[in-house]
Write an enzyme that holds these catalytic residues in place. Structure first.
Site, mmCIF file in Angstrom:
data_model
loop_
_atom_site.group_PDB
_atom_site.id
_atom_site.type_symbol
_atom_site.label_atom_id
_atom_site.label_comp_id
_atom_site.label_asym_id
_atom_site.label_seq_id
_atom_site.Cartn_x
_atom_site.Cartn_y
_atom_site.Cartn_z
ATOM 1 C CB CYS A 54 -0.905 -0.006 1.237
ATOM 2 S SG CYS A 54 -1.980 1.435 1.287
ATOM 3 C CB CYS A 58 -1.655 3.853 8.158
ATOM 4 S SG CYS A 58 -2.761 4.480 6.869
ATOM 5 C CB CYS A 130 -18.555 -5.106 5.594
ATOM 6 S SG CYS A 130 -17.655 -3.648 6.122
ATOM 7 C CB CYS A 190 -18.345 -0.127 9.356
ATOM 8 S SG CYS A 190 -17.241 -0.970 10.504
ATOM 9 N NE ARG A 262 -19.304 -4.001 13.166
ATOM 10 C CZ ARG A 262 -20.317 -4.856 13.039
ATOM 11 N NH1 ARG A 262 -20.189 -6.091 13.475
ATOM 12 N NH2 ARG A 262 -21.433 -4.499 12.455
HETATM 13 S S1 SF4 Z 1 -4.239 1.074 6.906
HETATM 14 FE FE1 SF4 Z 1 -3.186 2.626 5.644
HETATM 15 S S2 SF4 Z 1 -1.247 1.662 4.969
HETATM 16 FE FE2 SF4 Z 1 -2.589 0.036 5.763
HETATM 17 S S3 SF4 Z 1 -3.614 -0.770 3.954
HETATM 18 FE FE3 SF4 Z 1 -4.987 0.773 4.823
HETATM 19 S S4 SF4 Z 1 -4.439 2.678 3.783
HETATM 20 FE FE4 SF4 Z 1 -2.774 1.231 3.393
#
Ligand code: SF4
Length: 333
Positions: A54, A58, A130, A190, A262
């Site tokens: 990704c 994060c 979902c 959610c 949850r």
């Molecule tokens: S939480 Fe952030 S880094 Fe992880 S897959 Fe989702 S968007 Fe990508």
């Protein structure tokens, strides 16, 4: 009857959040019983249909390409494999099946078309479907809705104030825009967050305040404890205590009485007694299966025992709500 309110002040929520723990649990248990069958817990399964690689940053996530973690990266799974996993989940008692893809946002391409097929397939099994696929336009949300999607997960993660210490590649407003696109497409929302990411208690209250003052409360509020993963910036973060989880769950239950709250990541470290306290405080949904996207989770066998000991029963799919009307030709399974 406790009124449903969207005009909470942050101070009111802070007062609830900071009340003495036994009073807080008692109040939450009372509200819980007013709006829900307290013996019922929804069992959900979350499958990572596309893992790793990704582009986002994060700080808690082992799937971000920029961190060096042990996650096994894979492209979008074949549709048949996903549908088979959904059948297994249903056989094991799950009534909600959530598919997660490590994307920054949904793109209008063949992968999205395949996700739409997955949604159609799972929806035709009678499960609540979902997805969590990153940012989403209203048009894409409509396509998912037409495919039979019931709910879309997009977490706020933390407070607006703490947010830039966790993610820099998208803004808090981007998240709120996605939630509003989901809502406009009449898909159930959610959205929750993660505690244990270095935030203050004020940040926890702040996140709950944003959720509880949306024009409509999310139908589902996941409360996660950070599971620190080696290789991510938050790898050394101290684990939160069960009392911190209970405080979040109970406050969410009191201020958003109708929502499904949850008990999500972090459950694997809780014993039966701790989980019982979370249910008493108003949690009424768990994720089952040995993986929660990429982090460990109790397996189905453990949860069957938990349900027996606590005399819980699984909640049926679409209880008191209308199932999406199937507008497509059913995919043969
Ligand atoms: S939480 Fe952030 S880094 Fe992880 S897959 Fe989702 S968007 Fe990508």
């Amino acid at each position: 009857m406790t009124p449903i309110r969207n005009n909470w002040s942050k101070q009111e929520i802070a007062d609830i959040f900071n009340s003495s723990i036994l009073d807080l649990i008692y109040k939450a248990a009372t509200v819980h019983r007013e709006f829900h069958d307290a013996q019922e817990v929804q069992v959900c399964t979350l499958l990572s249909v596309k893992t790793g690689g990704c582009p986002e940053d994060c700080a808690y996530c082992p799937q971000a390409a920029r961190y060096h973690t042990d996650v096994k990266v894979h492209k979008l799974l074949p549709t048949e494999e996903v549908l088979k996993a959904a059948v297994d989940a249903k056989t094991n008692g799950s009534t909600r099946f959530c598919m997660g893809a490590a994307w920054r946002e949904v793109r209008d391409n063949s992968d999205f078309d395949r996700v739409l097929d997955m949604v159609k397939g799972v929806s035709s099994m009678g499960m609540e479907v979902c997805c969590t696929l990153g940012m989403l336009s209203e048009e894409q949300a409509n396509k998912l809705k037409d495919a039979g999607l019931y709910a879309y997960n997009h977490n706020l993660d933390t407070s607006a104030e703490h947010y830039d210490k966790i993610i820099s590649t998208r803004t808090y407003d981007d998240r709120l825009d996605t939630l509003s696109n989901v809502r406009n497409a009449k898909i159930s929302v959610c959205s929750g967050g993660i505690i244990g990411m270095g935030e203050t208690e004020n940040d926890r209250v702040g996140m709950l305040h944003v959720l509880a003052t949306l024009p409509e409360h999310p139908e589902s509020v996941p409360v996660n404890a950070l599971v620190p993963v080696e290789g991510t910036p938050l790898e050394a973060q101290e684990r939160v205590s069960v009392w911190e989880m209970i405080r979040m769950i109970a406050t969410a239950r009191i201020i958003m009485p109708k929502a499904m709250v949850r008990l999500s990541a972090g459950r694997v470290r809780m014993n039966t007694e701790e989980q019982a306290l979370c249910f008493l405080a108003g949690a009424n949904s768990i994720f089952a299966g040995d993986k929660l996207l990429t982090t460990p989770n109790p397996d189905y066998k453990d949860d069957k025992k938990l349900f027996q000991v606590l005399n819980l029963k699984p909640r049926q799919a679409y209880k008191n709500i209308e199932a999406p009307k199937i507008k497509f030709q059913q995919i043969p399974l």
